[in-house]
Scaffold this active site. Sequence first.
Site, PDB file in Angstrom:
ATOM      1  N   ASP A 169       0.986 -12.785  -5.220  1.00 24.91           N
ATOM      2  CA  ASP A 169       2.412 -13.027  -5.020  1.00 24.91           C
ATOM      3  C   ASP A 169       2.710 -13.278  -3.539  1.00 24.91           C
ATOM      4  O   ASP A 169       3.242 -12.408  -2.834  1.00 24.91           O
ATOM      5  CB  ASP A 169       3.211 -11.834  -5.543  1.00 24.91           C
ATOM      6  CG  ASP A 169       4.702 -12.105  -5.629  1.00 24.91           C
ATOM      7  OD1 ASP A 169       5.108 -13.273  -5.464  1.00 24.91           O
ATOM      8  OD2 ASP A 169       5.457 -11.145  -5.875  1.00 24.91           O
ATOM      9  N   HIS A 217       7.013 -15.305  -6.097  1.00 25.23           N
ATOM     10  CA  HIS A 217       7.966 -15.273  -7.209  1.00 25.23           C
ATOM     11  C   HIS A 217       9.374 -15.666  -6.782  1.00 25.23           C
ATOM     12  O   HIS A 217      10.206 -15.997  -7.621  1.00 25.23           O
ATOM     13  CB  HIS A 217       7.955 -13.911  -7.914  1.00 25.23           C
ATOM     14  CG  HIS A 217       8.678 -12.816  -7.201  1.00 25.23           C
ATOM     15  ND1 HIS A 217       8.037 -11.845  -6.452  1.00 25.23           N
ATOM     16  CD2 HIS A 217       9.997 -12.519  -7.132  1.00 25.23           C
ATOM     17  CE1 HIS A 217       8.934 -10.999  -5.968  1.00 25.23           C
ATOM     18  NE2 HIS A 217      10.131 -11.383  -6.367  1.00 25.23           N
ATOM     19  N   SER A 223      12.939  -8.937  -2.160  1.00 29.33           N
ATOM     20  CA  SER A 223      11.624  -9.520  -2.417  1.00 29.33           C
ATOM     21  C   SER A 223      11.239 -10.477  -1.291  1.00 29.33           C
ATOM     22  O   SER A 223      12.060 -11.238  -0.800  1.00 29.33           O
ATOM     23  CB  SER A 223      11.635 -10.286  -3.744  1.00 29.33           C
ATOM     24  OG  SER A 223      11.778  -9.414  -4.830  1.00 29.33           O
TER      25      SER A 223
END
Length: 263
Positions: A113, A65, A207
């Site tokens: 992901d 992402h 992230s």
Amino acid sequence: MLLLLLLTSAFALLPWAGAGRIIGGREAKRHSRPYMAYLIIQHGSGTSACGGFLIRPDAVLSAAHCADEIGIVNITVILGAHNINDREQSQQRVLAKDWVIHPNYSPVGFRNDIMLVKLDTEAKINKYVRLISIPSHKESVRTGAACKVAGWGLISVTRKKTDVLREVELKVQKEEICQHQFQNYQQQSMICVGDASNEKLVYDGDSGGPLVCNRKAHGIVSHRHKYCLFPEVFTRISFFEPWIHKQLKRFALQEVPGSPSSD
């Protein structure tokens, strides 16, 4: 990087968000996590940043992402950093030659992901820049295991920023907790992690960073509920180990002159 996805359930409209802010943690000892990478991602609407980690001198793992944007121009990978806004002599800045998002990645529930970044030149391995191991396909991390996450993300819900690498210890939770909270939770490819007191967590900006358990990167910071800080979901690296090695072999072929995969 923040992603907002609205998913309808039988009871409520649930907002989702990419994870990433170190809250309730502490500043990491300088260069104690030499595998950490900071990704600057340039795209049509500006720049964003994510974490990552070095698994081979020419390859960094991160979250899909992070690069799920239209018109990405390039990715710059910074290795050997402690203060990301200081030009430290320990730092190595390398452009990405290529990056591969898992073909089955979906922003709906952040399934699969994971992203692998190929560096344009190999990192120079030294005391500031080192590799971290990943688990085998059959290897797992037990419930209750104390693991650590590090990153340069925001450090409070008031969006206070940090320039230096911070770290936090989080426990692996029972799968049932995430299965109850996340409609798209997949046990085989995700890990349920967090601090039930909500005093420690990762949030915006981290992230793509690794969940390190027993000196191996077992997970990748992925997502959480926007308004519910516990639990958080990490990508389970062991599930994707065959895909990772397939991509690493493809990267190696790109370096062989005259091969079908070379430029």
